[in-house]
Design a protein around this motif. Sequence first.
Motif, short mmCIF file in Angstrom:
data_model
loop_
_atom_site.label_atom_id
_atom_site.label_comp_id
_atom_site.label_asym_id
_atom_site.label_seq_id
_atom_site.Cartn_x
_atom_site.Cartn_y
_atom_site.Cartn_z
N ARG A 24 0.87 -1.18 0.00
CA ARG A 24 0.00 0.00 0.00
C ARG A 24 0.90 1.23 0.00
O ARG A 24 1.62 1.48 0.97
N VAL A 25 0.85 1.99 -1.08
CA VAL A 25 1.75 3.14 -1.25
C VAL A 25 0.92 4.41 -1.44
O VAL A 25 0.18 4.53 -2.42
N SER A 26 1.05 5.33 -0.51
CA SER A 26 0.42 6.64 -0.65
C SER A 26 1.41 7.61 -1.29
O SER A 26 2.62 7.39 -1.27
N ILE A 27 0.88 8.70 -1.85
CA ILE A 27 1.69 9.60 -2.67
C ILE A 27 1.59 11.04 -2.16
O ILE A 27 0.49 11.54 -1.93
N PHE A 28 2.74 11.67 -1.98
CA PHE A 28 2.82 13.13 -1.85
C PHE A 28 3.27 13.64 -3.22
O PHE A 28 4.40 13.41 -3.62
N SER A 29 2.38 14.31 -3.91
CA SER A 29 2.68 14.73 -5.28
C SER A 29 2.63 16.24 -5.42
O SER A 29 1.66 16.88 -4.99
N PRO A 30 3.64 16.82 -6.07
CA PRO A 30 3.56 18.25 -6.37
C PRO A 30 2.79 18.54 -7.66
O PRO A 30 2.55 19.69 -7.99
N TYR A 31 2.40 17.49 -8.39
CA TYR A 31 1.90 17.64 -9.76
C TYR A 31 0.41 18.01 -9.81
O TYR A 31 -0.34 17.77 -8.87
N PRO A 32 -0.04 18.52 -10.97
CA PRO A 32 -1.47 18.70 -11.20
C PRO A 32 -2.14 17.36 -11.49
O PRO A 32 -1.47 16.34 -11.72
N THR A 33 -3.45 17.36 -11.50
CA THR A 33 -4.23 16.13 -11.61
C THR A 33 -3.93 15.35 -12.89
O THR A 33 -3.88 14.12 -12.87
N GLU A 34 -3.68 16.03 -14.00
CA GLU A 34 -3.47 15.31 -15.27
C GLU A 34 -2.18 14.49 -15.26
O GLU A 34 -2.05 13.55 -16.04
N VAL A 35 -1.25 14.82 -14.38
CA VAL A 35 -0.05 14.02 -14.23
C VAL A 35 -0.24 12.98 -13.12
O VAL A 35 0.29 11.87 -13.20
N ASN A 36 -1.00 13.33 -12.10
CA ASN A 36 -1.23 12.40 -11.00
C ASN A 36 -2.03 11.17 -11.42
O ASN A 36 -1.79 10.07 -10.89
N TYR A 37 -2.95 11.34 -12.34
CA TYR A 37 -3.77 10.19 -12.72
C TYR A 37 -2.95 9.10 -13.41
O TYR A 37 -3.08 7.91 -13.06
N PRO A 38 -2.06 9.41 -14.36
CA PRO A 38 -1.19 8.36 -14.90
C PRO A 38 -0.32 7.72 -13.83
O PRO A 38 -0.06 6.51 -13.88
#
Length: 256
Positions: free
Chosen positions: A138-152
């Motif tokens: 189970r891997v959670s994500i801290f992402s700086p990206y916008p949604t269109e990059v997070n979905y891939p």
Amino acid sequence: MLSQSDYEASELFLEHSKAPRPDKVHIGLVQLSTDHSIERDLNMLVGSSAMVFSNRVYYSSAMTKEALAEISRGITQSAELIATGLPMDVMAFGCTSASIVIGNEKIRELLTANTPGIPATNPWAGALAAFKHLKAKRVSIFSPYPTEVNYPLYRQLAAEGLEVPTIGALRIEKDTDITTVSFDSMLEGARRILAQAPTDALFMSCTNLRALEHIDELEAEVGVPIVTSTQAMFWHAMTLVGKQPGIEGFGQLLKG
């Protein structure tokens, strides 16, 4: 003043022997023109175990799938210009989001087009290998990206059979702005993400995110392994050539 012929007759000719190549892992790195952090972070990690030889590839800084895909056009040429005549042990491409968009296998092909047979990595390939090494399901994500990059990113994690309890997103639109995210913002974001659901590891994505020196503090705070892009890429590069980093101060992954 001597003429050239007189100078040539008077010049003292010296002989020399050849020293061996330094006994360190030679990492050839293609990094983005917009990356303000990866060189600094790698300098904290390499120590006496490795040497990094780098070149840059153009990136517009726009956090869109189209702009990230466009980076692929320059990777091979950039890789070819790294330390001409000096053999590398492993090649690396320093962008997580572009590796997700372009694909790990295509990145490998582009990096090693002129040096076939050399192993290659990138932050995304390194992160996937790190999750397996840490036995994280189970891997959670801290992402700086916008949604269109997070979905891939989410789709690829799911395709690998990993659960993704939470993705926390800053939704930053320019790569050059990611480097300015403060530690306080990282810490608060990590706390909020881990409060949502149990997780085995937290992935803090992007080589421009200056999280490396805070990994130990973050792990102590949230109680799970922290995997960052540059940390994972360096760990994977070393393991691909049979070396275990064994470095203290940068998270469980690098301790060995």
